[in-house]
Each structure stands twice: as C-alpha cells, then as structure tokens.
Design a protein around this motif. Structure first.
Motif, PDB file in Angstrom:
ATOM      1  N   LYS A   8       5.792  -6.147   3.304  1.00 33.26           N
ATOM      2  CA  LYS A   8       4.881  -5.577   4.288  1.00 33.26           C
ATOM      3  C   LYS A   8       5.683  -4.990   5.446  1.00 33.26           C
ATOM      4  O   LYS A   8       6.805  -5.419   5.710  1.00 33.26           O
TER       5      LYS A   8
ATOM      6  N   GLU B 277      -2.632  -6.310  -4.806  1.00 33.23           N
ATOM      7  CA  GLU B 277      -3.928  -6.854  -4.398  1.00 33.23           C
ATOM      8  C   GLU B 277      -4.606  -5.979  -3.339  1.00 33.23           C
ATOM      9  O   GLU B 277      -5.805  -5.695  -3.450  1.00 33.23           O
ATOM     10  N   PRO B 278      -3.889  -5.518  -2.301  1.00 28.55           N
ATOM     11  CA  PRO B 278      -4.532  -4.625  -1.325  1.00 28.55           C
ATOM     12  C   PRO B 278      -5.011  -3.312  -1.944  1.00 28.55           C
ATOM     13  O   PRO B 278      -6.031  -2.757  -1.524  1.00 28.55           O
ATOM     14  N   GLU B 279      -4.298  -2.821  -2.950  1.00 30.88           N
ATOM     15  CA  GLU B 279      -4.728  -1.585  -3.618  1.00 30.88           C
ATOM     16  C   GLU B 279      -5.995  -1.821  -4.435  1.00 30.88           C
ATOM     17  O   GLU B 279      -6.864  -0.948  -4.505  1.00 30.88           O
TER      18      GLU B 279
ATOM     19  N   LEU C  68       0.820  -1.212   0.000  1.00 32.44           N
ATOM     20  CA  LEU C  68       0.000   0.000   0.000  1.00 32.44           C
ATOM     21  C   LEU C  68       0.856   1.267   0.000  1.00 32.44           C
ATOM     22  O   LEU C  68       0.336   2.360   0.212  1.00 32.44           O
TER      23      LEU C  68
ATOM     24  N   GLU D  71      -8.305  -3.804  -3.617  1.00 27.70           N
ATOM     25  CA  GLU D  71      -9.401  -3.911  -2.650  1.00 27.70           C
ATOM     26  C   GLU D  71      -9.940  -2.547  -2.229  1.00 27.70           C
ATOM     27  O   GLU D  71     -11.095  -2.444  -1.809  1.00 27.70           O
TER      28      GLU D  71
END
Length: 200
Positions: free
Chosen positions: A33, A192-194, A9, A196
């Motif tokens: 992370k 992937e988190p972005e 992120l 979401e």
C-alpha cells in the motif's frame, strides 16, 4: 519463484498480474500500500514505485519492461504479435494507452481525487473510438488476447470508481470488457480492493 510487488489498486501492477496468470507463472504477489514498505521498495526500485518484478537476481520495474520480459521469458501463450510490424503497432498502442489514460487514472487514485473534465473527456472519447475499431474483432488487435488487452482490461474495470459512463455507441466496448473479465486470468489477478470495485 518470481515475486511481483504491486499496489492493491495499482493499474499498472494489475496488468502485470494478469500477464502472470495468463502465463500460469508460479509466483508470489506482494501487495504494498502507498507509504508501506518504502525502504524495501527503494532497495529494489530507486523510484520506490510498483510494479516491481523480482526473478532471482534480476529486478525489473515498470509495467512495460516487466510484461515484455515475461512474454519473452515464457513465450507460451504469446501475448505479442509474432511479426516485427505487428509488435511495433502493439507497442505504439500500449504507449498511447499509458500516456493518455493509465497515468492519469493512477495519479487520480494515488491522490484520492476525481478525474478532471479534460482527462474524463480524453478517456471517454478514446474508448468510444476504440469501440468503433473493435468491429469484427474479439480483442483490440484481432482474435488473439495480447498485452494491449492486459492494459485496457484494468482500465475498464475501474470505470465505476470515477462514475465514467460510456455513450450507447460504445456498447461494443462493454462486450469486449466482459470478454476480458470472463477470462480466468483476470479473475485470479484481482486484489481484494479491486474485487470491491465491482462488488465481488
């Protein structure tokens, strides 16, 4: 093959990933992370922060250095104005974006906290002013997509995270953001988190 280290992120890493895709650079993206790969990242960057670019024996850290290096190393398509005055203006805009918006947003994400009112107002007012400046222009500096847009795009994408809504007079900015989001380079840059964040 180049290697880019980025937090999933990280707003600065996201800008670098967009540049890599705009340049169609063959590369590997390593997502680190917070709290992970600490020792390895410290070997590459004494501050242990992302983004980090590894290009053979060269290691660079910091989005500004990385993106300008990539633009010079692979000049097509150019992401900075050709003339010195234009480049100077672009660098000034990028410096302001970093100082006033991106650093505050990244700090908030790292701490898992909400943006304070002062920062929220600063970003909202700044983006509203940018919307006015976008009149008659496709991108911030004109008709061409530049490094400036590579930084603004990730910020606009993250606005829902902070429930930061822009006033109606900033509609032009929403259209501008959608132009960035529609670029293939932006879609390919997303972690992937972005994805979401916007329910992709």
């Amino acid at each position: 093959m180049m290697k880019i280290y980025s937090g999933p992120l990280c707003i600065f890493g996201h800008a670098c990933r967009i540049v890599m895709q705009e340049k169609t650079i063959e590369h590997e993206t390593v997502y680190a992370k917070p709290g992970e790969m600490v020792e390895h990242l410290a070997e590459l960057n004494p501050y242990g922060e992302t983004p980090i670019l590894q290009d053979r024996d060269l290691v660079l850290y910091g989005a500004t250095l990385i993106n300008e290096y990539l633009d010079e190393r692979l000049p097509h398509p150019p992401l900075m104005p050709i003339d010195p005055v234009g480049r100077g203006k672009a660098r000034l805009v990028i410096a302001d974006i970093h100082r006033d918006w991106l650093k505050n947003v990244q700090r908030s994400m790292d701490l898992g906290t909400k943006l304070d009112k002062k920062t929220t107002d600063l970003i909202r007012d700044g983006l509203t002013a940018m919307a006015i400046q976008l009149e008659g222009k496709k991108y911030v500096l004109g008709e061409e997509f530049t490094l400036v847009d590579c930084y603004v795009g990730p910020l606009l994408w993250r606005l829902p995270m902070f429930n930061l809504k822009l006033p109606k007079q900033a509609k032009r900015l929403e259209d501008y953001g959608n132009r960035i989001f529609a670029r293939p380079s932006f879609a390919k840059s997303l972690s992937e988190p972005e994805k979401e964040i916007r329910g992709i």
